[in-house]
Design an enzyme around this catalytic site. Sequence first.
Site, mmCIF file in Angstrom:
data_model
loop_
_atom_site.group_PDB
_atom_site.id
_atom_site.type_symbol
_atom_site.label_atom_id
_atom_site.label_comp_id
_atom_site.label_asym_id
_atom_site.label_seq_id
_atom_site.Cartn_x
_atom_site.Cartn_y
_atom_site.Cartn_z
ATOM 1 N N ARG A 36 -8.030 -1.948 6.075
ATOM 2 C CA ARG A 36 -7.390 -1.082 7.067
ATOM 3 C C ARG A 36 -6.070 -0.597 6.514
ATOM 4 N NH1 ARG A 36 -6.488 -4.425 12.379
ATOM 5 N NH2 ARG A 36 -5.521 -2.452 12.946
ATOM 6 N N GLY A 37 -5.710 0.607 6.907
ATOM 7 C CA GLY A 37 -4.460 1.194 6.448
ATOM 8 C C GLY A 37 -3.659 1.715 7.621
ATOM 9 N N LYS A 38 -2.593 2.413 7.311
ATOM 10 C CA LYS A 38 -1.690 2.921 8.345
ATOM 11 C C LYS A 38 -2.390 3.927 9.261
ATOM 12 C CE LYS A 38 2.880 5.067 8.808
ATOM 13 N NZ LYS A 38 4.013 5.693 8.088
ATOM 14 N N PHE A 39 -3.329 4.700 8.696
ATOM 15 C CA PHE A 39 -3.915 5.802 9.461
ATOM 16 C C PHE A 39 -5.376 5.581 9.846
ATOM 17 C CE2 PHE A 39 -0.665 7.627 6.584
ATOM 18 C CZ PHE A 39 0.277 7.932 7.556
ATOM 19 N N GLY A 40 -5.935 4.417 9.527
ATOM 20 C CA GLY A 40 -7.330 4.188 9.881
ATOM 21 C C GLY A 40 -7.928 3.023 9.125
ATOM 22 N N VAL A 100 -11.387 1.472 6.475
ATOM 23 C CA VAL A 100 -12.402 1.760 5.462
ATOM 24 C C VAL A 100 -13.594 0.844 5.711
ATOM 25 C CG1 VAL A 100 -12.920 1.921 2.995
ATOM 26 C CG2 VAL A 100 -10.585 2.327 3.799
ATOM 27 N N ASP A 156 2.393 7.455 -8.103
ATOM 28 C CA ASP A 156 2.429 6.249 -7.265
ATOM 29 C C ASP A 156 1.489 5.169 -7.805
ATOM 30 O OD1 ASP A 156 3.431 4.744 -5.164
ATOM 31 O OD2 ASP A 156 1.981 5.501 -3.699
#
EC number: 2.7.11.1
Length: 294
Positions: free
Chosen positions: A39-43, A45, A154
């Site tokens: 899971r990430g900041k915007f949704g 996987v 990055d």
Amino acid sequence: MAIPTETQHQEKEASDASAAAAQKRWTLSDFDIGKPLGRGKFGHVYLAREKRSNHVVALKVLFKSQLQQSQVEHQLRREVEIQSHLRHPNILRLYGYFYDQKRVYLILEYAARGELYKDLQKCKYFSERRAATYVASLARALIYCHGKHVIHRDIKPENLLIGAQGELKIADFGWSVHTFNRRRTMCGTLDYLPPEMVESVEHDASVDIWSLGILCYEFLYGVPPFEAMEHSDTYRRIVQVDLKFPPKPIISASAKDLISQMLVKESSQRLPLHKLLEHPWIVQNADPSGIYRV
């Protein structure tokens, strides 16, 4: 060098999936959704299988409302535009994308062994053989990117995945740019920022050489070289290139030499990536296959 049959099969599957992605408009009903992968900041996987081809992919589900709130729609469009055109064994493939009223879906290559960052946390630091194999793989991927006028900006452990065979994959192109000139924006992760970005002066593709040097150090020592308690101290150490090699773990002089040639304040004096691949430490330690076998 002959490519193993299994790799040929995987490449054909990937090629078929990519060709299919280019030819049709996807919907969520085209996929069987499996377990969450992260899971990430915007949704989130998820592991997914494309029903028609049975091809296993990672489906990244992003919420439009969160993308809009954080004003990163442009960043996402840039990531999709860049990553969908890159074809390299050490770069995670983006096969296609689709969207509905509330979400955006990215169809990504599935890297079966997951996040490199978790491996690094578990091991604390890597052997010189493992570190050199990964650094050489990333150097080849970045040479490819720079040849396409793409600067990643990055490179860090959190943006790297490991494929089923043990090969490294660059997974996140959210900060990358397609460029023919120098840029001045600050982005990326503080510990990995080069002096020219900290000082907000123009930068070019050599920022990726610096980040790869930071990554090599973190692989070998378990921490980035300019880490400090306060952000202001990290900034100062970066600008002064306050590079120190701790006594433990014991690292070869050759590895320290390579890192020192990459972490140079004057960007034009950093060791070029093609020269990095010829450095004695890489030649002596990196697996030529680009695959680290545990």
